[in-house]
Design an enzyme around this catalytic site. Structure first.
Site, mmCIF file in Angstrom:
data_model
loop_
_atom_site.group_PDB
_atom_site.id
_atom_site.type_symbol
_atom_site.label_atom_id
_atom_site.label_comp_id
_atom_site.label_asym_id
_atom_site.label_seq_id
_atom_site.Cartn_x
_atom_site.Cartn_y
_atom_site.Cartn_z
ATOM 1 N N ALA A 180 -21.980 36.667 38.842
ATOM 2 C CA ALA A 180 -22.363 35.641 39.821
ATOM 3 C C ALA A 180 -22.459 36.253 41.214
ATOM 4 C CB ALA A 180 -21.341 34.513 39.813
ATOM 5 N N GLY A 228 -21.125 37.271 34.553
ATOM 6 C CA GLY A 228 -22.425 36.712 34.192
ATOM 7 C C GLY A 228 -23.421 37.772 33.787
ATOM 8 N N GLU A 276 -22.702 38.234 30.180
ATOM 9 C CA GLU A 276 -23.159 37.026 29.476
ATOM 10 C C GLU A 276 -24.688 37.019 29.351
ATOM 11 O OE1 GLU A 276 -19.845 33.637 30.347
ATOM 12 O OE2 GLU A 276 -20.850 34.453 32.115
ATOM 13 N N GLU A 297 -13.494 36.946 34.850
ATOM 14 C CA GLU A 297 -13.321 35.613 35.451
ATOM 15 C C GLU A 297 -11.865 35.177 35.546
ATOM 16 O OE1 GLU A 297 -17.519 35.824 33.946
ATOM 17 O OE2 GLU A 297 -15.552 36.472 33.222
#
Length: 702
Positions: A64, A105, A108, A128
Site C-alpha cells: 500500500a 499488497g 497479494e 501488516e
C-alpha cells in the site's frame, strides 16, 4: 507534476506493465488505475499473447502507498481488491516478475497473477501485523494455498521478510513457477516464460488450489496458544490465525469476506492506530522543516570519541558496527584499557551467543584505536565527547577540540541536559557544534536525540541525521532547553512519583501501576538502573536555578543514605550481588513513612488509575510546552523519543498519541482535578496554552 503510473510497453508479443511509483512502487490510486488500464490495453491488442507485471527500480512493490494511509483514496475504485480481481480475470496470462522487495499488497498482487517468476535475493513478506492489521487483499487466503498452511501462517504472524530462494526451496511450494538465475536476467527469463505458457488454458488461479492442514483443529489450537503467549497486548496476531483457519475451512469467497471484515475491524482498534501512528512518525522524524532533503552532507569517514567510560565505549561500538574507524581518547592509560576491555567483552558475549561471527568481531576491534593526546584527533571528521556532565569539564574539552580539530569537522556533545549553546560558545566555530545525546546502553538503545544549537549549520544537522540512520538509530531533533525533549519530560514524571510517595504510595506500588500500564519499568526501578545520584546532581542545580519548583525530599534522603541504585547494591530497592531483581526495602519504606510524619501527612490509599494519569499526563503537559516553544517540531517526534528511549508501551503509541486517544478534553479535566490536591504542585497542573486550546477546540496533537 503527472501522477505516478506504471509504464506500458510491448516486447514482441508480450506486454510489460511496470509499476513506477518510487521509492517502493506503493500501490496508490494512480498506480492501481494504470495497472487496470494496462491490462485492458493488452487484452484488446490481438498481437499480445501474454502480460508480464514488474516493478521499476529497487522493488517489485512494497504494498500500500503510505501517503494514502487512513485516506479515502485507499478504498477508491479500483481499490487493491478490484485491481487483483482484474488481474485474475485477464483473458491472457499475467506473469509477475518479482525482484528486490515484494511485500504486503505487492505480494497479494503477485498472488493474484497466474504465474510468478522471482529473482533470487528478493525479500518477500506480509508485514501488516506490524501495523496491528492482517493482510486485507487476499494474503491470508492465497498464501496458505501456495506455501502450505504452516509456512504461510508463520510468515503472516511474524510479518518478517523471507528470501525468495528459501521460499523456492520449500517442498511442494507453488508460490514461484520459476526462480530466475539472477536479478539481471529476471525480465528476459520472465518474458521467455510468458511466451512458453501463452497458450496454456485454463489459466491457473491460486484461489482454486486446495487448502487443508492434516491436523486441522489441533494445529490451529496449538498455533493460538503459541501466539497468545507472544502477543498478549496485540489483537492482530490471533486474528491472523483465525483468517488462515478460515482459508482451510471455508470456500474462497467466504474466506475473503472473513479476511476483509477482520481487517476493517482491526483498523479501528487502539493498538492498530498506535502502530500506524508509530510507522508514520518514525518516517517523519528524519524530516526537518527548514532543512531540505537534498542538503549537501559532510563526509564522515572517521570518528573520535572523548571518554572511554560506559557511554564513550557504547558510542564507539555504534560506529565500529557500521564499519567506521574510531579513535578513543582518555586522560589516563588505565581508563583507556578498561574501556577497550569492556568493548571487547561486549563483543565476545555476542560471539559466544552466536549473534556475531568471530571474523566480524576481529574486523570491528581492528577499527578501534586509542590515544592519550588531543593532537592525535586532528584528522577525524567528527568528534563526540562523552565526559562527566559538568559545564567546567565540557568547557576544557571543547576548547581543546577547537584548537586541534581540522576545519569542517563536526564537534558533538553527548550532554543529556546542559546548554548546548553555551558549550558551542567555548569554540570559534559554533556552526560545527551539535548535540548527539545517546541513551544508555548506547550500543543497544535505539534513540538518538540530535540537539540543534542556535548556530548549528544545516549541513551539520543533515549529516548527523544521515549518520544516525547509518548506525541504525531513530534520530529525533530537539532544540536547546534544560533536559531537551526526553529528560525535560521525565523530570515531571519523576516529580509526580515523589509526590505519590509523600501522599501514601510505596515505590513498588507506583512501579507496579506503571508496569501494568505497559512501561518497561516504573520510575523507581528506572532511577535505580540509571543511578539516583544523577537525578540528585540535577536537583541540586535546580534548587539554585529554580528555587520555586517543588520536589518531594524523599529522593534526596535516599541519596544521603548512599543508596544510588544497582551500582551500590541499594537504591529504592535492595539488590543481591550479581542480580538485578528489585527487592522492596523495609528501610526505604520506613524512611518514606518517617518523612510523611515529619510533614504531618496522613497517608491515603491511591489507586492505579490516579498513579498512571498523574505521571503520564505530567509528561504530556510538559510536552505541550515543548511543542509550543518549538523545541520539538511535531508531536510524533516526542512519541518516538519515549518509545525508543524510555520504554513507553509500543501498543499505546507514545504519550502524545495516548493523550489523543484518551481525548485532550479528558486530559485537561483530570489535570484540573489534580490541581485541587494541596500536596501536589497546583501551578504545574495549569494546562499548557497549546493543550488548553486543542482541548477547547476538540482537536488533537496531530
Amino acid at each position: 507534476m503527472a501522477a505516478p503510473h506504471p509504464d506500458y510497453q510491448v516486447h514482441g508479443n508480450i506486454a510489460v506493465i511496470t509499476l513506477n511509483n518510487p521509492p517502493v512502487n506503493g500501490l496508490g490510486l494512480a498506480t492501481r488505475r494504470a495497472v487496470t488500464a494496462g491490462l485492458a490495453q493488452a487484452n484488446a491488442d490481438a498481437a499480445v499473447v501474454a502480460i508480464v507485471l514488474t516493478g521499476a527500480g529497487k522493488a517489485f512493490s512494497g504494498g500500500a502507498d503510505i501517503k494514502e494511509f487512513d485516506t479515502p483514496q485507499a478504498m477508491q475504485e479500483p481499490n487493491l481488491l478490484s485491481m487483483i480481481l482484474a488481474i485474475e480475470h485477464s483473458a491472457k496470462p499475467v506473469v509477475a516478475a518479482i525482484h528486490s522487495v515484494c511485500m504486503g499488497g505487492g505480494l497479494e498482487t503477485a498472488l493474484g497473477c497466474h504465474y510468478r517468476v522471482a529473482a533470487p535475493g528478493c525479500n518477500v513478506a506480509l508485514p501488516e501485523v506490524k501495523l496491528g492489521l492482517i493482510p486485507g487483499a487476499g494474503g491470508t487466503q492465497r498464501l496458505p494455498r501456495v506455501l502450505g498452511v504452516e509456512a504461510a501462517l508463520n510468515m503472516i504472524v511474524s510479518g518478517e521478510p523471507v528470501k525468495s530462494e528459501l521460499l523456492a526451496s520449500l517442498p511442494g511450494q507453488k508460490l514461484f513457477d520459476k526462480l530466475a538465475a539472477s536479478a539481471e536476467s529476471l525480465m528476459e527469463e520472465a518474458v521467455a516464460f510468458a511466451q512458453l505458457i501463452a497458450d496454456v488454458r485454463p489459466l491457473p488461479l491460486v484461489r482454486n488450489l486446495k487448502c487443508k492442514h492434516p491436523q486441522g483443529d489441533a494445529y490451529f489450537q496449538f498455533a493460538r496458544n503459541m501466539v497468545k503467549g507472544m502477543a498478549k497486548n496485540y489483537p492482530a496476531p490471533l486474528k491472523c490465525v483465525d483468517a488462515v483457519e478460515a482459508a482451510t475451512k471455508q470456500k474462497f469467497e467466504a474466506g475473503m469476506a472473513f479476511e476483509l471484515s477482520t481487517f476493517l475491524n482491526l483498523m479501528w482498534t487502539p493498538e492498530s492506530r498506535a502502530l500506524r501512528h508509530i510507522f508514520a512518525s518514525e518516517r517523519a522524524a528524519s524530516k526537518i522543516p527548514d532543512v531540505p532533503a537534498d542538503t549537501a552532507q559532510r563526509a564522515i569517514n572517521s570518528i573520535a570519541v572523548i571518554g572511554a567510560g560506559t557511554m564513550g565505549g557504547g558510542i564507539a561500538m555504534n560506529f565500529l558496527n557500521a564499519g567506521i574507524p574510531v579513535k578513543m581518547l582518555e586522560a589516563k592509560p588505565e581508563a583507556l584499557e578498561r574501556g577497550v576491555a569492556t568493548i571487547r567483552k561486549n563483543y565476545e558475549a555476542q560471539v559466544s551467543k552466536g549473534k556475531l561471527k568471530q571474523d566480524k568481531f576481529e574486523q570491528r576491534m581492528a577499527l578501534l584505536s586509542i590515544t592519550l593526546s588531543y593532537d592525535d584527533l586532528k584528522d577525524a571528521d567528527m568528534v563526540i565527547e562523552a565526559v562527566f556532565e559538568d559545564m567546567g569539564v565540557k568547557k576544557a574539552v571543547f576548547q581543546e577540540l577547537d584548537r586541534v580539530m581540522k576545519p569542517g569537522a563536526i564537534l558533538a556533545s553527548n550532554t543529556s541536559t546542559l546548554d548546548l549553546d553555551q558549550i558551542a560558545s567555548f569554540t570559534q566555530r559554533p556552526q560545527d557544534v551539535v548535540g548527539t545525546h545517546f541513551f544508555s546502553p548506547a550500543n543497544v538503545m535505539k534513540l538518538l536525540e540530535v540537539v540543534r544549537g542556535k548556530a548549528t549549520a544545516k549541513d551539520v544537522l543533515a549529516t548527523v541525521m544521515a549518520l544516525g540512520k547509518k548506525i541504525k538509530k531513530t534520530s529525533v531533533v530537539s532544540g536547546v532547553c534544560d533536559g531537551f525533549i526526553g529528560n525535560r519530560m521525565i523530570e515531571q514524571y519523576g516529580r509526580q512519583a515523589g509526590f505519590l510517595l509523600d501522599e501514601g504510595c510505596t515505590p513498588a506500588q507506583v512501579d507496579k501501576a506503571l508496569e501494568k500500564f505497559g512501561m518497561a519499568m516504573g520510575p523507581f526501578r528506572m532511577g535505580d538502573l540509571a543511578g539516583n545520584d544523577i537525578g540528585w546532581a540535577i536537583r541540586k542545580r535546580k534548587y539554585v536555578e529554580q528555587p520555586g519548583v517543588k520536589y518531594s525530599k524523599t529522593a534526596d534522603l535516599l541519596c544521603e543514605l548512599g543508596r544510588f541504585g544497582q551500582k551500590t547494591g541499594a537504591g529504592w530497592y535492595d539488590y543481591q550481588a550479581g542480580k538485578r531483581d528489585a527487592i522492596p526495602s523495609e528501610l526505604v519504606e520506613k524512611m518514606v513513612a518517617d518523612h510523611r510524619v515529619s510533614l504531618g501527612i496522613t497517608p491515603r490509599k491511591i489507586g492505579d488509575e490516579e498513579i498512571v494519569q498523574r505521571l503520564v499526563f505530567a509528561m504530556v503537559n510538559e510536552a505541550a510546552h515543548i511543542l509550543e516553544e518549538g523545541i520539538a517540531s511535531k508531536s510524533g517526534d516526542i512519541d518516538m523519543v519515549y518509545l525508543t528511549g524510555y520504554g513507553f508501551p509500543i501498543y499505546r503509541g507514545g504519550p502524545m498519541h495516548y493523550a489523543n486517544e484518551i481525548g485532550l478534553f479528558n486530559v485537561v479535566q483530570a489535570m484540573q482535578r489534580f490541581a485541587q490536591n494541596p500536596l501536589d504542585d497546583a501551578a504545574f497542573w495549569t494546562p499548557a496554552p497549546l493543550l488548553a486550546k486543542l482541548a477547547a477546540d476538540g482537536q488533537t496533537f496531530n
